[in-house]
Scaffold this motif. Sequence first.
Motif, PDB file in Angstrom:
ATOM      1  N   VAL A  84      19.909  -1.116 -28.619  1.00 33.84           N
ATOM      2  CA  VAL A  84      18.746  -1.989 -28.802  1.00 33.84           C
ATOM      3  C   VAL A  84      18.298  -1.935 -30.251  1.00 33.84           C
ATOM      4  O   VAL A  84      18.158  -0.869 -30.839  1.00 33.84           O
ATOM      5  CB  VAL A  84      17.598  -1.592 -27.843  1.00 33.84           C
ATOM      6  N   GLY A  85      18.111  -3.106 -30.845  1.00 30.71           N
ATOM      7  CA  GLY A  85      17.647  -3.201 -32.222  1.00 30.71           C
ATOM      8  C   GLY A  85      18.752  -3.133 -33.262  1.00 30.71           C
ATOM      9  O   GLY A  85      18.508  -3.349 -34.437  1.00 30.71           O
ATOM     10  N   SER A 107      17.775  -6.662 -27.328  1.00 31.74           N
ATOM     11  CA  SER A 107      16.433  -6.110 -27.146  1.00 31.74           C
ATOM     12  C   SER A 107      16.270  -5.857 -25.649  1.00 31.74           C
ATOM     13  O   SER A 107      16.986  -6.433 -24.833  1.00 31.74           O
ATOM     14  CB  SER A 107      15.364  -7.081 -27.650  1.00 31.74           C
TER      15      SER A 107
END
Length: 196
Positions: A84-85, A107
């Motif tokens: 994520v990210g 995300s």
Amino acid sequence: PLRSTAMMERARATTVISNAVDGMITINEHGLVESFNPAAEAIFGCRKEEIAGMPLTSLIPERYREAHRDRLEAARVRGRSDIVGKTLELHGLRKNGGEFPLELTFSSWKAGKELFFTAIIRDISERKRIEQERERNHARQKALQEINEAITSTLELKSVLGLLLEKMDLILPYAAGGVRLLDPTTGTLSYRALRN
């Protein structure tokens, strides 16, 4: 109230996704596609009706599917994902079976107790093509420089011609090559160097 809040969060996310310029796909914690925006339809060549409820792995080449399932399972257990990210470069699979390079950013979010992941996707085929062309041009320039250095560093014809043919592989799209020189006394051409 909790259920209506979750429904409102889903509706809001669906509105954002459907109007995004980049491809956006939302999957649930089981890896099934929940939403697939028009940009994703254009990238993958399939309509959202064809992919809704299907596993995300249907958009991934076979060799990457197991790793994706493992990551999804780990994220479900932990309630978050290690990617994520982060922006990753991977390969996607179009409806017609063609693979293409893509850039992906994940995300995660929750609606009630349910965990969801949204992938923002860009087809980077053109960027990769330009990078490869730039690398080929760099290799050609380097080859020309090495040919120039060889010609100016020695007068031994065999060495110069050997290097010339070796480096020509990078410059010309031919699998084999040769150099013939003109004999001024007889007016004939004869091979002095061959490659492949």
